[in-house]
Design a protein around this motif. Structure first.
Motif, PDB file in Angstrom:
ATOM      1  N   CYS A   1       5.580   9.912   4.361  1.00 19.63           N
ATOM      2  CA  CYS A   1       5.994   8.519   4.536  1.00 19.63           C
ATOM      3  C   CYS A   1       5.125   7.825   5.585  1.00 19.63           C
ATOM      4  O   CYS A   1       4.654   6.701   5.376  1.00 19.63           O
ATOM      5  N   GLU A   2       4.910   8.490   6.702  1.00 23.49           N
ATOM      6  CA  GLU A   2       4.088   7.909   7.767  1.00 23.49           C
ATOM      7  C   GLU A   2       2.685   7.604   7.255  1.00 23.49           C
ATOM      8  O   GLU A   2       2.149   6.509   7.488  1.00 23.49           O
ATOM      9  N   LEU A   3       2.072   8.545   6.571  1.00 26.19           N
ATOM     10  CA  LEU A   3       0.692   8.368   6.124  1.00 26.19           C
ATOM     11  C   LEU A   3       0.578   7.411   4.940  1.00 26.19           C
ATOM     12  O   LEU A   3      -0.496   6.876   4.680  1.00 26.19           O
ATOM     13  N   ALA A   4       1.672   7.195   4.227  1.00 25.01           N
ATOM     14  CA  ALA A   4       1.677   6.238   3.127  1.00 25.01           C
ATOM     15  C   ALA A   4       1.999   4.830   3.585  1.00 25.01           C
ATOM     16  O   ALA A   4       2.046   3.905   2.771  1.00 25.01           O
ATOM     17  N   GLY A   5       2.221   4.640   4.886  1.00 26.19           N
ATOM     18  CA  GLY A   5       2.533   3.312   5.410  1.00 26.19           C
ATOM     19  C   GLY A   5       3.953   2.876   5.133  1.00 26.19           C
ATOM     20  O   GLY A   5       4.249   1.677   5.077  1.00 26.19           O
ATOM     21  N   MET A   6       4.853   3.856   4.981  1.00 24.45           N
ATOM     22  CA  MET A   6       6.251   3.567   4.684  1.00 24.45           C
ATOM     23  C   MET A   6       7.141   3.998   5.839  1.00 24.45           C
ATOM     24  O   MET A   6       6.751   4.830   6.652  1.00 24.45           O
ATOM     25  N   ASP A   7       8.343   3.425   5.890  1.00 24.06           N
ATOM     26  CA  ASP A   7       9.290   3.745   6.949  1.00 24.06           C
ATOM     27  C   ASP A   7       9.779   5.187   6.780  1.00 24.06           C
ATOM     28  O   ASP A   7      10.401   5.520   5.765  1.00 24.06           O
ATOM     29  N   PRO A   8       9.527   6.071   7.758  1.00 19.29           N
ATOM     30  CA  PRO A   8       9.993   7.458   7.628  1.00 19.29           C
ATOM     31  C   PRO A   8      11.498   7.597   7.489  1.00 19.29           C
ATOM     32  O   PRO A   8      11.975   8.634   7.011  1.00 19.29           O
ATOM     33  N   ASP A   9      12.272   6.591   7.902  1.00 20.91           N
ATOM     34  CA  ASP A   9      13.717   6.688   7.720  1.00 20.91           C
ATOM     35  C   ASP A   9      14.112   6.733   6.249  1.00 20.91           C
ATOM     36  O   ASP A   9      15.255   7.082   5.934  1.00 20.91           O
ATOM     37  N   GLY A  10      13.182   6.418   5.353  1.00 25.43           N
ATOM     38  CA  GLY A  10      13.488   6.474   3.923  1.00 25.43           C
ATOM     39  C   GLY A  10      13.081   7.762   3.252  1.00 25.43           C
ATOM     40  O   GLY A  10      13.161   7.867   2.023  1.00 25.43           O
ATOM     41  N   TYR A  11      12.725   8.789   4.042  1.00 25.59           N
ATOM     42  CA  TYR A  11      12.153   9.978   3.414  1.00 25.59           C
ATOM     43  C   TYR A  11      13.138  10.705   2.509  1.00 25.59           C
ATOM     44  O   TYR A  11      12.751  11.273   1.483  1.00 25.59           O
TER      45      TYR A  11
ATOM     46  N   VAL B   1      -6.032  13.663   0.326  1.00 19.21           N
ATOM     47  CA  VAL B   1      -7.289  13.470   1.040  1.00 19.21           C
ATOM     48  C   VAL B   1      -6.963  12.631   2.266  1.00 19.21           C
ATOM     49  O   VAL B   1      -6.318  11.578   2.165  1.00 19.21           O
ATOM     50  N   TYR B   2      -7.379  13.104   3.421  1.00 17.89           N
ATOM     51  CA  TYR B   2      -7.051  12.436   4.682  1.00 17.89           C
ATOM     52  C   TYR B   2      -8.224  12.597   5.647  1.00 17.89           C
ATOM     53  O   TYR B   2      -8.833  13.674   5.705  1.00 17.89           O
ATOM     54  N   PRO B   3      -8.571  11.549   6.402  1.00 17.68           N
ATOM     55  CA  PRO B   3      -8.041  10.177   6.326  1.00 17.68           C
ATOM     56  C   PRO B   3      -8.652   9.417   5.152  1.00 17.68           C
ATOM     57  O   PRO B   3      -9.710   9.772   4.662  1.00 17.68           O
ATOM     58  N   TRP B   4      -7.971   8.363   4.734  1.00 15.34           N
ATOM     59  CA  TRP B   4      -8.403   7.577   3.596  1.00 15.34           C
ATOM     60  C   TRP B   4      -8.388   6.095   3.964  1.00 15.34           C
ATOM     61  O   TRP B   4      -7.457   5.628   4.613  1.00 15.34           O
ATOM     62  N   ALA B   5      -9.422   5.359   3.545  1.00 14.83           N
ATOM     63  CA  ALA B   5      -9.501   3.913   3.752  1.00 14.83           C
ATOM     64  C   ALA B   5      -9.322   3.534   5.216  1.00 14.83           C
ATOM     65  O   ALA B   5      -8.634   2.573   5.541  1.00 14.83           O
ATOM     66  N   VAL B   6      -9.952   4.296   6.104  1.00 10.81           N
ATOM     67  CA  VAL B   6      -9.751   4.054   7.529  1.00 10.81           C
ATOM     68  C   VAL B   6     -10.285   2.698   7.959  1.00 10.81           C
ATOM     69  O   VAL B   6      -9.829   2.114   8.949  1.00 10.81           O
TER      70      VAL B   6
ATOM     71  N   ASN C   1      -0.237  -1.233   7.785  1.00  7.65           N
ATOM     72  CA  ASN C   1       0.610  -0.447   6.888  1.00  7.65           C
ATOM     73  C   ASN C   1      -0.148   0.111   5.690  1.00  7.65           C
ATOM     74  O   ASN C   1       0.461   0.648   4.767  1.00  7.65           O
ATOM     75  N   HIS C   2      -1.473  -0.037   5.702  1.00  5.08           N
ATOM     76  CA  HIS C   2      -2.284   0.505   4.614  1.00  5.08           C
ATOM     77  C   HIS C   2      -2.161   2.030   4.616  1.00  5.08           C
ATOM     78  O   HIS C   2      -2.176   2.661   5.664  1.00  5.08           O
ATOM     79  N   PRO C   3      -2.036   2.644   3.437  1.00  8.46           N
ATOM     80  CA  PRO C   3      -1.970   4.112   3.404  1.00  8.46           C
ATOM     81  C   PRO C   3      -3.182   4.755   4.075  1.00  8.46           C
ATOM     82  O   PRO C   3      -4.314   4.302   3.915  1.00  8.46           O
ATOM     83  N   ARG C   4      -2.914   5.831   4.794  1.00 11.20           N
ATOM     84  CA  ARG C   4      -3.977   6.571   5.476  1.00 11.20           C
ATOM     85  C   ARG C   4      -4.337   7.855   4.755  1.00 11.20           C
ATOM     86  O   ARG C   4      -5.135   8.648   5.253  1.00 11.20           O
ATOM     87  N   MET C   5      -3.740   8.075   3.601  1.00 10.04           N
ATOM     88  CA  MET C   5      -4.082   9.244   2.805  1.00 10.04           C
ATOM     89  C   MET C   5      -4.201   8.828   1.355  1.00 10.04           C
ATOM     90  O   MET C   5      -3.688   7.790   0.930  1.00 10.04           O
TER      91      MET C   5
END
Length: 216
Positions: free
Chosen positions: A159-169, A185-190, A198-202
């Protein structure tokens, strides 16, 4: 960019009762050992550069066949241990609700923010575990790394790396299969993160795939 193959450990003796294992050291079942063997068979041809696990025995034992089939050393990191569930350790959801109804309700509303008493928040778990990935990227910038650890920690990290609220995991990712493989693949689109926090990092290439169906 580094390719990470991330797998939850095999089935444990607490699995059938859905008991919260957290940072308790719980043994694998016979079935769990078989799941670990399947992961090891996949690893043999995966071209891995490293195998890293949490320091809990269920994760190390689950990675042992992969160590054997690849000849790579087993590396452990205590920052990859599961979230500490505090007073909920060893209890089933029904037992938690009976003994700690208010605490369960708070956890259910925001599980990454509201830990059980004497436990660790999910957000704290993200903060301790994510640097492991960053350090492995620095060590294996174009490498392939297998990480074997734990379901709640992984779901929080995704959730963190996808730019989403971890409370929704718990709603977004209700379950991870034992010894199933998630490929990122990480990191992605740095380059875009500064402009879009909030852009995904993976980049997610495969999610929760049984090892006998996972490609290399």
């Amino acid at each position: 960019m580094t390719t990470f193959y991330v797998a939850r450990h095999g089935e444990t003796v607490w699995h059938a009762d859905h008991r919260y294992a957290g940072n308790s050291d719980v043994a694998l079942t016979r079935h769990g050992l078989g799941q670990a063997a399947s992961l090891g068979a996949w690893a043999a041809d995966a071209g891995l550069d490293a195998i890293v696990t949490s320091t809990l025995s269920r994760a190390m034992r689950s990675a042992a066949p992969s160590v054997e089939t690849t000849g790579l050393p087993l590396r452990t990191d205590e920052r990859l241990v599961e979230i500490d569930f505090g007073v909920a350790e060893g209890l089933s959801p029904e037992e938690i609700i009976e003994r700690y109804p208010d605490e369960w309700a708070a956890f259910a509303r925001a599980p990454a923010t509201n830990p059980f008493p004497q436990g660790e928040s999910g957000r704290a778990g993200i903060a301790r575990a994510l640097p492991v990935f960053d350090e492995l990227v620095a060590e294996f910038p174009d490498g392939r790394v297998l990480i074997v650890a734990h379901a709640t920690l992984f779901r929080l990290l995704w959730c963190e790396l996808a730019g989403m609220d971890p409370d929704g995991y718990r709603d977004l990712l209700p379950v991870l299969g034992n010894c199933h493989i998630t490929t990122i693949v990480y990191p992605w689109a740095v380059e875009s993160i500064a402009a879009h926090p909030n852009h995904p990092r993976m980049r997610l290439l495969g999610f929760d795939v049984p090892p006998d169906r996972a490609g290399n």
